[in-house]
Design an enzyme around this catalytic site. Structure first.
Site, PDB file in Angstrom:
ATOM      1  N   LYS A   1     -47.630   7.726 130.834  1.00  0.00           N
ATOM      2  CA  LYS A   1     -47.390   7.966 132.444  1.00  0.00           C
ATOM      3  C   LYS A   1     -48.044   6.797 133.086  1.00  0.00           C
ATOM      4  O   LYS A   1     -47.514   6.448 133.923  1.00  0.00           O
ATOM      5  CB  LYS A   1     -48.337   9.324 132.499  1.00  0.00           C
ATOM      6  CG  LYS A   1     -48.812   9.514 133.805  1.00  0.00           C
ATOM      7  CD  LYS A   1     -50.201  10.198 134.118  1.00  0.00           C
ATOM      8  CE  LYS A   1     -51.235   9.821 133.252  1.00  0.00           C
ATOM      9  NZ  LYS A   1     -52.534  10.050 133.718  1.00  0.00           N
TER      10      LYS A   1
ATOM     11  N   LYS B   1     -57.047   1.507 138.640  1.00  0.00           N
ATOM     12  CA  LYS B   1     -56.854   2.034 137.338  1.00  0.00           C
ATOM     13  C   LYS B   1     -55.905   1.755 136.954  1.00  0.00           C
ATOM     14  O   LYS B   1     -55.613   1.681 135.570  1.00  0.00           O
ATOM     15  CB  LYS B   1     -57.084   3.621 137.741  1.00  0.00           C
ATOM     16  CG  LYS B   1     -56.783   4.459 136.584  1.00  0.00           C
ATOM     17  CD  LYS B   1     -57.861   4.246 135.336  1.00  0.00           C
ATOM     18  CE  LYS B   1     -57.478   4.910 133.973  1.00  0.00           C
ATOM     19  NZ  LYS B   1     -58.462   4.759 132.880  1.00  0.00           N
TER      20      LYS B   1
HETATM   21  P1  NAD Z   1     -56.324  16.460 128.688  1.00  0.00           P
HETATM   22  O1  NAD Z   1     -54.740  16.897 128.645  1.00  0.00           O
HETATM   23  O2  NAD Z   1     -56.895  16.458 127.544  1.00  0.00           O
HETATM   24  O3  NAD Z   1     -57.113  17.413 129.986  1.00  0.00           O
HETATM   25  C1  NAD Z   1     -56.459  17.862 130.957  1.00  0.00           C
HETATM   26  C2  NAD Z   1     -56.616  19.402 130.903  1.00  0.00           C
HETATM   27  O4  NAD Z   1     -56.279  20.080 132.345  1.00  0.00           O
HETATM   28  C3  NAD Z   1     -56.064  20.322 129.875  1.00  0.00           C
HETATM   29  O5  NAD Z   1     -57.373  20.928 129.404  1.00  0.00           O
HETATM   30  C4  NAD Z   1     -55.263  21.136 130.695  1.00  0.00           C
HETATM   31  O6  NAD Z   1     -55.349  22.372 130.149  1.00  0.00           O
HETATM   32  C5  NAD Z   1     -55.925  21.254 132.219  1.00  0.00           C
HETATM   33  N1  NAD Z   1     -54.955  21.592 133.090  1.00  0.00           N
HETATM   34  C6  NAD Z   1     -53.472  21.129 133.212  1.00  0.00           C
HETATM   35  N2  NAD Z   1     -53.059  21.697 134.368  1.00  0.00           N
HETATM   36  C7  NAD Z   1     -53.737  22.611 134.869  1.00  0.00           C
HETATM   37  C8  NAD Z   1     -53.864  23.331 136.170  1.00  0.00           C
HETATM   38  N3  NAD Z   1     -52.719  23.422 136.748  1.00  0.00           N
HETATM   39  N4  NAD Z   1     -55.074  24.226 136.243  1.00  0.00           N
HETATM   40  C9  NAD Z   1     -56.109  23.985 135.549  1.00  0.00           C
HETATM   41  N5  NAD Z   1     -56.271  23.267 134.417  1.00  0.00           N
HETATM   42  C10 NAD Z   1     -54.947  22.560 134.132  1.00  0.00           C
HETATM   43  O7  NAD Z   1     -56.307  15.136 129.416  1.00  0.00           O
HETATM   44  P2  NAD Z   1     -57.646  13.998 129.714  1.00  0.00           P
HETATM   45  O8  NAD Z   1     -57.548  12.960 128.404  1.00  0.00           O
HETATM   46  O9  NAD Z   1     -58.895  15.022 129.674  1.00  0.00           O
HETATM   47  O10 NAD Z   1     -57.046  13.278 130.815  1.00  0.00           O
HETATM   48  C11 NAD Z   1     -57.379  13.831 132.041  1.00  0.00           C
HETATM   49  C12 NAD Z   1     -57.073  12.525 133.066  1.00  0.00           C
HETATM   50  O11 NAD Z   1     -58.002  11.552 133.042  1.00  0.00           O
HETATM   51  C13 NAD Z   1     -55.547  12.030 132.870  1.00  0.00           C
HETATM   52  O12 NAD Z   1     -54.855  11.757 134.113  1.00  0.00           O
HETATM   53  C14 NAD Z   1     -55.863  10.860 132.104  1.00  0.00           C
HETATM   54  O13 NAD Z   1     -54.888   9.797 132.490  1.00  0.00           O
HETATM   55  C15 NAD Z   1     -57.235  10.414 132.754  1.00  0.00           C
HETATM   56  N6  NAD Z   1     -58.061   9.566 131.519  1.00  0.00           N
HETATM   57  C16 NAD Z   1     -58.020   9.988 130.295  1.00  0.00           C
HETATM   58  C17 NAD Z   1     -58.724   9.085 129.505  1.00  0.00           C
HETATM   59  C18 NAD Z   1     -59.086   9.432 127.890  1.00  0.00           C
HETATM   60  O14 NAD Z   1     -59.660   8.655 127.204  1.00  0.00           O
HETATM   61  N7  NAD Z   1     -58.808  10.712 127.535  1.00  0.00           N
HETATM   62  C19 NAD Z   1     -59.684   8.048 129.967  1.00  0.00           C
HETATM   63  C20 NAD Z   1     -59.374   7.815 131.076  1.00  0.00           C
HETATM   64  C21 NAD Z   1     -58.678   8.592 132.399  1.00  0.00           C
END
Ligand code: NAD
Length: 311
Positions: free
Chosen positions: A252, A184
């Site tokens: 990050k 990744k």
């Molecule tokens: P986001 O910030 O939209 O979602 C993360 C969620 O986790 C939020 O709703 C937050 O409230 C929740 N959260 C944080 N800490 C928490 C806790 N202690 N307990 C419960 N909930 C908690 O992020 P995202 O875009 O959905 O990304 C999530 C992961 O996937 C990241 O690691 C990101 O790098 C990866 N990712 C994102 C994408 C994208 O296009 N958005 C694509 C591939 C991978």
């Protein structure tokens, strides 16, 4: 475009999934699992984000403990390494509430060594643990067409197969614990480089006065074509930086790949440059924008666009 499986399979209704982290990615992924007939119980720190899952027939949990207890599988989709460490190993976290044999699939993008530490802590508690970060963005999460790179034991990968098939269309076991995160990190390096060059090309084309839509269309059919171009060129052309994937998260990830490359004894000169540009955007307060926002800084470096024109 792959559609989520129809709600039908009896074996799905037998399998319960605790889903922790219902953000941009987690919410549609959890909804797809519920649509496929799994019993999904979701938890998010800000509770309003659970509503979408409930509309798809999922259940709302009010704590990590509630999402974990009794679930056959727990999936985490959280922002960063400290979040996963806290949710999994913290007081009243996943491990404190898990039962032996439970399968934990962390789909967040985090540091490979943290994935290995989480897997080791899980194994001590009798859990099976996979790291399964994804690529494909919000669109891939909604469509159920993610690319999923999985680290962990082959037998656990087999067990996870039917669940991962609901979420993605390219699902590959790439090695032991942490290997998914290493792949990744490479993915994020490639995406960042692509995005920056796409931004530079669009600024250049705009300055040259050629038809942008026609340019993007023909570029997409040649060697310059890419998923990044297909999915992000329009955002740059239209200055629409609604996330998507937040620059703060890509910042990050550039930290992850920079550290991992250093650890592997290799240099990433172009990646390092893009990492600095992403860092500049985050430092000036643009971390909430989609990573297509690289266009914003790139155009400003050429004094092309006043800030007021940009969302
Ligand atoms: P986001 O910030 O939209 O979602 C993360 C969620 O986790 C939020 O709703 C937050 O409230 C929740 N959260 C944080 N800490 C928490 C806790 N202690 N307990 C419960 N909930 C908690 O992020 P995202 O875009 O959905 O990304 C999530 C992961 O996937 C990241 O690691 C990101 O790098 C990866 N990712 C994102 C994408 C994208 O296009 N958005 C694509 C591939 C991978």
């Amino acid at each position: 475009m792959k559609r989520p499986r129809a709600r039908s399979g009896e074996h799905h209704t037998m399998t319960s999934i605790g889903f922790i982290g219902l953000g941009i990615m987690g919410a549609p992924m959890a909804a797809n699992l519920a649509d496929a007939g799994y019993d999904v119980i979701g938890y998010n720190r800000s509770p309003d984000k659970i509503d979408a899952l409930v509309k798809h027939g999922g259940r709302a949990a009010t704590s990590v403990a509630e999402a974990t207890k009794g679930a056959d599988i727990v999936i985490t989709m959280l922002p960063d390494s400290p979040d996963v460490t806290e949710v999994v190993t913290g007081a009243d976290g996943v491990l404190a509430n898990a039962h032996p044999g439970q399968l934990l699939i962390d789909m967040s993008t985090i540091r490979p060594e943290v994935s290995r530490a989480v897997a080791a802590a899980g194994a001590e508690a009798g859990l099976r643990v996979l790291d399964a970060p994804v690529s494909g963005g919000e669109a891939g999460a909604i469509e159920g067409t993610l690319s999923i790179m999985v680290g962990g034991k082959p037998a656990d990968f087999e067990t996870a197969g039917p669940v991962l098939e609901v979420l993605g269309s390219t699902i590959v076991h790439v090695g032991p614990s942490g290997a998914g995160q290493t792949v990744k990190a490479a993915n994020q390096l490639i995406v960042a480089g692509n995005l920056q060059l796409l931004a530079e090309a669009i600024v250049f084309l705009e300055a040259s006065g050629v038809d942008l839509d026609a340019s993007v269309r023909v570029l997409g059919g040649g060697l310059a074509g890419s998923t990044v171009l297909d999915r992000k060129a329009a955002n740059m052309v239209n200055r629409d930086f609604t996330p998507g994937f937040r620059l703060a998260l890509h910042h990050k990830d550039m930290g992850l790949v920079t550290a991992a490359a250093r650890e592997a004894g290799v240099v990433i000169p172009l990646g390092a440059t893009v990492a600095q540009l992403i860092g500049a955007l985050v430092a000036r307060g643009d971390g909430h924008l989609d990573h297509a926002g690289l266009y914003k800084l790139t155009s400003e470096l050429s004094h092309r666009l006043p800030d007021a024109d940009l969302r």
